[in-house]
Design a protein around this motif. Structure first.
Motif, PDB file in Angstrom:
ATOM      1  N   PHE A 209       0.865  -1.182   0.000  1.00  0.00           N
ATOM      2  CA  PHE A 209       0.000   0.000   0.000  1.00  0.00           C
ATOM      3  C   PHE A 209       0.902   1.232   0.000  1.00  0.00           C
ATOM      4  O   PHE A 209       1.395   1.644   1.048  1.00  0.00           O
ATOM      5  N   PRO A 210       1.161   1.821  -1.169  1.00  0.00           N
ATOM      6  CA  PRO A 210       2.024   3.010  -1.212  1.00  0.00           C
ATOM      7  C   PRO A 210       1.250   4.272  -0.835  1.00  0.00           C
ATOM      8  O   PRO A 210       0.088   4.440  -1.200  1.00  0.00           O
ATOM      9  N   ILE A 211       1.901   5.133  -0.069  1.00  0.00           N
ATOM     10  CA  ILE A 211       1.329   6.429   0.317  1.00  0.00           C
ATOM     11  C   ILE A 211       2.353   7.512  -0.010  1.00  0.00           C
ATOM     12  O   ILE A 211       3.513   7.407   0.379  1.00  0.00           O
ATOM     13  N   ARG A 212       1.916   8.529  -0.715  1.00  0.00           N
ATOM     14  CA  ARG A 212       2.796   9.660  -1.021  1.00  0.00           C
ATOM     15  C   ARG A 212       2.390  10.848  -0.165  1.00  0.00           C
ATOM     16  O   ARG A 212       1.226  11.243  -0.146  1.00  0.00           O
ATOM     17  N   VAL A 213       3.364  11.421   0.540  1.00  0.00           N
ATOM     18  CA  VAL A 213       3.115  12.592   1.381  1.00  0.00           C
ATOM     19  C   VAL A 213       3.374  13.843   0.539  1.00  0.00           C
ATOM     20  O   VAL A 213       4.468  13.996  -0.008  1.00  0.00           O
ATOM     21  N   PRO A 214       2.399  14.740   0.407  1.00  0.00           N
ATOM     22  CA  PRO A 214       2.578  15.907  -0.460  1.00  0.00           C
ATOM     23  C   PRO A 214       3.606  16.885   0.088  1.00  0.00           C
ATOM     24  O   PRO A 214       3.814  16.989   1.308  1.00  0.00           O
ATOM     25  N   SER A 215       4.255  17.594  -0.816  1.00  0.00           N
ATOM     26  CA  SER A 215       5.199  18.642  -0.413  1.00  0.00           C
ATOM     27  C   SER A 215       4.429  19.853   0.079  1.00  0.00           C
ATOM     28  O   SER A 215       3.215  19.985  -0.157  1.00  0.00           O
ATOM     29  N   LEU A 216       5.127  20.753   0.751  1.00  0.00           N
ATOM     30  CA  LEU A 216       4.478  21.964   1.247  1.00  0.00           C
ATOM     31  C   LEU A 216       4.028  22.855   0.091  1.00  0.00           C
ATOM     32  O   LEU A 216       3.055  23.600   0.220  1.00  0.00           O
ATOM     33  N   ARG A 217       4.698  22.774  -1.039  1.00  0.00           N
ATOM     34  CA  ARG A 217       4.302  23.574  -2.202  1.00  0.00           C
ATOM     35  C   ARG A 217       2.928  23.178  -2.721  1.00  0.00           C
ATOM     36  O   ARG A 217       2.262  23.967  -3.380  1.00  0.00           O
ATOM     37  N   GLU A 218       2.519  21.956  -2.429  1.00  0.00           N
ATOM     38  CA  GLU A 218       1.214  21.465  -2.883  1.00  0.00           C
ATOM     39  C   GLU A 218       0.099  21.800  -1.905  1.00  0.00           C
ATOM     40  O   GLU A 218      -1.070  21.513  -2.182  1.00  0.00           O
ATOM     41  N   ARG A 219       0.442  22.392  -0.799  1.00  0.00           N
ATOM     42  CA  ARG A 219      -0.555  22.694   0.233  1.00  0.00           C
ATOM     43  C   ARG A 219      -0.247  24.035   0.892  1.00  0.00           C
ATOM     44  O   ARG A 219      -0.160  24.158   2.119  1.00  0.00           O
ATOM     45  N   MET A 220      -0.055  25.048   0.060  1.00  0.00           N
ATOM     46  CA  MET A 220       0.351  26.360   0.559  1.00  0.00           C
ATOM     47  C   MET A 220      -0.661  26.945   1.541  1.00  0.00           C
ATOM     48  O   MET A 220      -0.310  27.739   2.407  1.00  0.00           O
ATOM     49  N   GLU A 221      -1.946  26.552   1.400  1.00  0.00           N
ATOM     50  CA  GLU A 221      -2.951  27.090   2.310  1.00  0.00           C
ATOM     51  C   GLU A 221      -2.770  26.579   3.743  1.00  0.00           C
ATOM     52  O   GLU A 221      -3.391  27.089   4.671  1.00  0.00           O
ATOM     53  N   ASP A 222      -1.912  25.573   3.909  1.00  0.00           N
ATOM     54  CA  ASP A 222      -1.656  25.042   5.257  1.00  0.00           C
ATOM     55  C   ASP A 222      -0.506  25.753   5.961  1.00  0.00           C
ATOM     56  O   ASP A 222      -0.230  25.452   7.133  1.00  0.00           O
ATOM     57  N   ILE A 223       0.181  26.655   5.279  1.00  0.00           N
ATOM     58  CA  ILE A 223       1.328  27.332   5.889  1.00  0.00           C
ATOM     59  C   ILE A 223       0.895  28.133   7.113  1.00  0.00           C
ATOM     60  O   ILE A 223       1.555  28.095   8.161  1.00  0.00           O
ATOM     61  N   ARG A 224      -0.228  28.830   7.010  1.00  0.00           N
ATOM     62  CA  ARG A 224      -0.678  29.659   8.140  1.00  0.00           C
ATOM     63  C   ARG A 224      -0.989  28.814   9.379  1.00  0.00           C
ATOM     64  O   ARG A 224      -0.448  29.092  10.457  1.00  0.00           O
ATOM     65  N   PRO A 225      -1.858  27.788   9.299  1.00  0.00           N
ATOM     66  CA  PRO A 225      -2.111  26.995  10.518  1.00  0.00           C
ATOM     67  C   PRO A 225      -0.878  26.267  11.032  1.00  0.00           C
ATOM     68  O   PRO A 225      -0.714  26.096  12.240  1.00  0.00           O
ATOM     69  N   LEU A 226       0.003  25.835  10.133  1.00  0.00           N
ATOM     70  CA  LEU A 226       1.241  25.192  10.573  1.00  0.00           C
ATOM     71  C   LEU A 226       2.114  26.177  11.350  1.00  0.00           C
ATOM     72  O   LEU A 226       2.655  25.845  12.413  1.00  0.00           O
ATOM     73  N   ALA A 227       2.255  27.382  10.818  1.00  0.00           N
ATOM     74  CA  ALA A 227       3.077  28.390  11.477  1.00  0.00           C
ATOM     75  C   ALA A 227       2.527  28.727  12.865  1.00  0.00           C
ATOM     76  O   ALA A 227       3.278  28.843  13.835  1.00  0.00           O
ATOM     77  N   GLU A 228       1.205  28.876  12.961  1.00  0.00           N
ATOM     78  CA  GLU A 228       0.589  29.191  14.256  1.00  0.00           C
ATOM     79  C   GLU A 228       0.809  28.043  15.246  1.00  0.00           C
ATOM     80  O   GLU A 228       1.103  28.266  16.426  1.00  0.00           O
ATOM     81  N   ALA A 229       0.683  26.806  14.767  1.00  0.00           N
ATOM     82  CA  ALA A 229       0.871  25.651  15.654  1.00  0.00           C
ATOM     83  C   ALA A 229       2.321  25.547  16.117  1.00  0.00           C
ATOM     84  O   ALA A 229       2.587  25.275  17.299  1.00  0.00           O
ATOM     85  N   PHE A 230       3.275  25.758  15.215  1.00  0.00           N
ATOM     86  CA  PHE A 230       4.689  25.695  15.587  1.00  0.00           C
ATOM     87  C   PHE A 230       5.034  26.790  16.593  1.00  0.00           C
ATOM     88  O   PHE A 230       5.800  26.566  17.531  1.00  0.00           O
ATOM     89  N   MET A 231       4.472  27.982  16.381  1.00  0.00           N
ATOM     90  CA  MET A 231       4.740  29.090  17.297  1.00  0.00           C
ATOM     91  C   MET A 231       4.207  28.780  18.694  1.00  0.00           C
ATOM     92  O   MET A 231       4.903  28.965  19.704  1.00  0.00           O
ATOM     93  N   ALA A 232       2.971  28.288  18.773  1.00  0.00           N
ATOM     94  CA  ALA A 232       2.369  27.973  20.069  1.00  0.00           C
ATOM     95  C   ALA A 232       3.159  26.878  20.776  1.00  0.00           C
ATOM     96  O   ALA A 232       3.417  26.951  21.982  1.00  0.00           O
ATOM     97  N   SER A 233       3.575  25.857  20.029  1.00  0.00           N
ATOM     98  CA  SER A 233       4.328  24.748  20.614  1.00  0.00           C
ATOM     99  C   SER A 233       5.691  25.211  21.115  1.00  0.00           C
ATOM    100  O   SER A 233       6.116  24.851  22.223  1.00  0.00           O
ATOM    101  N   PHE A 234       6.383  26.037  20.331  1.00  0.00           N
ATOM    102  CA  PHE A 234       7.711  26.502  20.722  1.00  0.00           C
ATOM    103  C   PHE A 234       7.628  27.364  21.983  1.00  0.00           C
ATOM    104  O   PHE A 234       8.445  27.221  22.901  1.00  0.00           O
TER     105      PHE A 234
END
Length: 502
Positions: free
Chosen positions: A327-352
């Motif tokens: 069962f192959p699974i391909r994980v998309p690059s960040l370039r393919e999901r640019m709309e996720d940059i904002r929630p990722l950045a907020e989550a990383f900031m809160a965690s740090f």
């Protein structure tokens, strides 16, 4: 008789280390027993609440003025018995983890065993002994505190390995994980470095029937060639120079759970053959031993290489490739999901900020816009590094000035900020000497200033996007294909350039 249901004694004072004294609920219909327990417990610094029936105890637990940390319950109560009270406590979400010690003067061994099965931490008979009561209470509180810490650590671990993303490609990934996780199938996870392949493997393990088993991660690229087989399959004492003790390999350690082989494309050919055998038969052999061991392991593998190309080049076994890629699974690059940059950045900031004891920091919207213009060849890992560095450099709010320079930016493209606008009070600076006629014809702004390279490029890009949209009757999906950009990126450019159908 003395009960055998005694947990190891907690270190002295461990259960009383909190700033607020623990509160013990004593449930017994005999006033003298309640009085005795009250004197014993208060003498050691505990707070005590008394109840003479199971019904009164439930009312206290539901509406008490202060939280109860432990309950001592008589099993032979009038009306609602102690066992029924214990069952009610365990069914209620608010009290299901409450530590309980059971006592009785006439209960049978069957009653004691049932109380323990329902979650009582200990059981002893009346008349109560001061030392016995204090040991049981201290152990129960200590065990409860350990259990709470384990739950907190598990929650923290889950948050650390949480997958964040709402993009369509991520929704597709979540569905694939949900489908394959409950099965026994081997999974080959591919994708660029930094996309989160380990997160995918942990999600599969967490959603599988093997969640109670171990999750063992192996970085195949980090293990020296001469040690890879020993690390994977273990070795016997004296199997090779330096093997002074018997060692269990990663396959043995993962028995009953999941083995994650990261960077499988860098595994040595000799080890590939043994991994294939283990996958096919479930048998392994330690180095230096002729005895085979049966292991029950689910293997998940990950690589950033094109394994089919590695197979063609003779660097990877074809039979192992097909065995892993059930069962192959391909994980998309960040370039393919640019709309996720904002929630990722907020989550990383809160965690740090939480991990480093910093006050929560806000991120300027301009920072989000600048991040969305970056290429991020290092994907989510690179974004996390950028955010953590910005958190260190910033004050209460992360601004553009706190972002590190983009090492991947083109020298002709300033992705962080627009050129500084000229001071209208100053005359336009022009190169010395007469300008060539061709430069005199360069487009200008409404104020008469010649366009900068950035402004000219933006104007040209805007005109071209409008022409393509008009030619395709404003079909965004088709226009994105013609322009060679992601549909979400095209939407962002349309908003940024204020392009409207008119």
């Amino acid at each position: 008789m003395e009960s055998s249901f005694v947990t190891p004694q907690a270190p002295p004072g461990e259960a009383l280390g909190a700033a607020v004294a623990p509160t013990v609920l004593v449930v017994d219909d005999e006033r003298n027993i309640r009085r005795t327990l009250d004197l014993v417990l208060r003498g050691e610094g505990y707070e005590v609440i008394e109840a003479e029936s199971g019904e009164q105890a439930l009312e206290i637990l539901a509406n008490g003025g202060r939280p109860v940390n432990l309950a001592i319950i008589d099993l032979l109560l009038p009306g609602m018995g102690g066992l029924e009270l214990l069952e009610r406590i365990r069914r209620d979400e608010a009290t299901k983890s409450l530590p309980v010690v059971a006592i009785s003067g006439h209960a049978t061994v069957h009653d004691a065993v049932k109380a323990i099965k329902l979650g009582a931490g200990d059981f002893f008979e009346k008349p109560v002994s001061r030392e016995r009561v204090l040991v049981s209470v201290k152990n129960a509180l200590y065990s409860s505190e350990l259990a709470r810490k384990v739950r907190d650590l598990e929650a923290e671990l889950l948050a650390r390995y949480e997958m964040i993303g709402r993009a369509p490609v991520m929704q597709k990934l979540y569905k694939e994980i949900d489908r394959v996780a409950p099965t026994k199938a081997s999974v080959l996870i591919t994708g660029e470095s930094g996309t989160g392949k380990e997160l995918v493997s942990r999600a599969i393990h967490r959603l599988s029937p093997r969640i109670a088993g171990p999750f063992v991660k192996v970085n195949c690229a980090a293990i020296p060639r001469e040690l890879i087989e020993s690390e994977l399959f273990g070795h016997e004492r004296g199997a090779f120079t330096g093997a002074q003790l018997r060692k269990r390999g990663f396959f043995e350690q993962a028995h009953g759970g999941t083995l994650f082989l990261d960077e499988i494309g860098d595994m040595e050919p000799s080890a590939q053959a043994k991994v294939l055998r283990a996958l096919q038969s479930g048998e392994i052999s330690r180095l230096g031993s002729e005895r085979t061991l049966q292991v029950d392991v689910r293997v998940l593998a990950a690589t950033n290489k094109d394994l089919s190309r590695e197979v063609s080049a003779g660097r990877f076994r074809e039979d192992l490739f097909f065995r892993l890629a059930v069962f192959p699974i391909r994980v998309p690059s960040l370039r393919e999901r640019m709309e996720d940059i904002r929630p990722l950045a907020e989550a990383f900031m809160a965690s740090f900020c939480k991990e480093n004891g910093l006050k929560p920091k806000r991120i300027d919207p301009a920072v989000h816009a600048a991040l969305e213009r970056r290429s991020f060849p290092g994907n989510v890992r690179e974004l996390k590094n950028v955010i953590e560095r910005a958190a260190i450099l910033s004050g209460d709010m992360v601004t553009i000035a706190d972002l590190p320079e983009d090492p991947h930016a083109s020298p002709f493209d300033d992705d962080l900020q627009a050129p500084e606008a000229p001071d209208p009070s100053e005359p336009m600076r022009t190169p010395p000497g007469p300008l060539p006629p061709s430069i005199e014809n360069i487009p200008r702004t409404e104020g008469g200033r010649r366009l900068t390279l950035r402004e000219f490029r933006d104007q040209a890009e805007r005109r071209y996007i409008i022409e393509v949209l008009q030619s395709l009757d404003w079909n965004i999906s088709r226009a994105a294909i013609v322009l060679g950009v992601e549909r979400t990126n095209l939407h962002k450019k349309i908003r940024a350039y204020d392009i409207r159908r008119g």
